[in-house]
Write an enzyme that holds these catalytic residues in place. Sequence first.
Site, short mmCIF file in Angstrom:
data_model
loop_
_atom_site.label_atom_id
_atom_site.label_comp_id
_atom_site.label_asym_id
_atom_site.label_seq_id
_atom_site.Cartn_x
_atom_site.Cartn_y
_atom_site.Cartn_z
N ARG A 1 60.59 50.85 51.94
CA ARG A 1 59.97 51.43 50.73
C ARG A 1 60.77 52.69 50.42
NH1 ARG A 1 54.89 52.27 47.54
NH2 ARG A 1 54.57 50.12 48.17
N ARG B 1 49.02 51.29 53.10
CA ARG B 1 48.51 49.92 53.08
C ARG B 1 49.60 48.89 53.23
NH1 ARG B 1 43.48 50.49 49.92
NH2 ARG B 1 43.38 52.72 49.80
N THR B 2 50.64 49.04 52.42
CA THR B 2 51.71 48.04 52.47
C THR B 2 52.34 48.02 53.86
OG1 THR B 2 52.15 48.46 50.14
CG2 THR B 2 53.86 47.31 51.35
N LYS C 1 67.33 63.72 53.72
CA LYS C 1 68.03 64.94 53.30
C LYS C 1 69.46 64.97 53.80
CE LYS C 1 64.03 67.78 52.70
NZ LYS C 1 63.01 68.26 53.61
N HIS D 1 58.41 45.06 43.63
CA HIS D 1 57.56 45.03 44.82
C HIS D 1 57.24 43.55 45.02
CE1 HIS D 1 54.89 46.07 47.90
NE2 HIS D 1 53.93 46.69 47.25
#
Lengths: 154, 301
Positions: free
Chosen positions: B101, B51-52, B80, B129
């Site tokens: 994010r 959504r964000t 990684k 956020h």
Amino acid sequence: MSKELKVKKIRNGTVIDHIPPGRAMDIIKILNVNMEEDTVLIAVNVDSSKMGKKDIIKIEGKLLERDEVDKVAIVAPEATVNIIKDYEVVKKFKVKPPETVEGVIKCPNPNCITNDEREPVRTRFVLESDDPPVYRCEYCERLVEADRLPDLIR
Amino acid sequence: MFHVISIRDFSRDDIERVLERAREMEEVYETGDDRLEGKILCTLFFAPSTRTRLSFESAMLRLGGDVISMVGKEAASTAKGENLADTVRTVQHYCDVIVLRHPKEGAARLAAEYSSVPVINAGDGANQHPTQTLLDLYTIVKEKGRIEGLRVGVLGDLKYARTVHSLVQALAEFGARIYLISPPELRIPEHVRVDIEGKAEVTETEDVTEVLPELDVLYVTRIQREMFPDPEEFEKVKGSYKITRRMIEEYADDDLVILHPLPRVDEIEPDVDELPQARYFDQVRNGVVVRMALLDLILNG
């Protein structure tokens, strides 16, 4: 108060007094002391009228840098620093909690990005409030009480 | 405005500037615009949040900009081998703004230190956020015309829900009266409560019906499993509060506004959705509008 000196006097240099008992070695670790060359006298668990027991460090020929005083304040917030010249105390002051603490301690939050060893980052804590002093990690924003800092020294 | 990392970096004036620009974006949202033509936004999502991400991408496209993204497995496999500092120093050359994010707290602050282009924090672990907080504030102002003097109840996981702390701090700053409503296990952390009590009138309660008649706004949060350090603690409190249609009809004012950051699990019963007080789906649109405002402020000044 006992007048008997447990550690002999130094001629020129710095005496760090009123260190909480057992913390002297932590302070040695964070100061720029050359253990192969510098003359360092350490007294551990000495009787103290003020604290019951205390540690003392005397370093011949060394004056503490600003950031070293800050580091001492983290481990020993009650410490006093004495500058010695020709066996006399020429300056004496109590340490104060520093405004920022950079690189010396690790963040207690395991999920903080500063605890990811792959990242090129130094920790940075900013004094958020006094009395009692509380620091905030500039990265994860977690609050850390100043009395927890000694256990977080890298 | 350059980086958007933490709501703590925003002064009251900064927040008002964003809300003001968001009001201007209401119309642009409808008509579209080309003010960010030629600009590229890169969404860099090391932790999932569809959504964000879509909200940011939609905001950029509505302003005429372009979007590239590295998400999910792609970002994870990069994670990684490569550290975040290196990823950012690479990606900065592909775009004009990065939306990040990341599962670790502080990741956005670190990324900003290494990036030559603006970084917007779209969530760093359990920490910040900021665009969520801004869109919550915008929604409240849009619905009620003001924040000062409003009686705002915040219900749910006040302990771990990251955006709740930023939201109540901002609400206190703007002069709202705050009602903290949660099960005892999920009460707001002491330091946050002390902080807002210095600025606003604060009431703490476990029973939502007790304060519901007084409220202008009810902000409901869900309990997020991933925020709980101890799964047993989560099992104990999940499903411990629920807003029902009966509750609203019986206790709430007609012009109460119910908000929720979504997605919802079971804290608001679906038949509340039809009530005039339910505004949480409108809130989603406001998210796009606020992100348009931020992108415009950052890239156009």
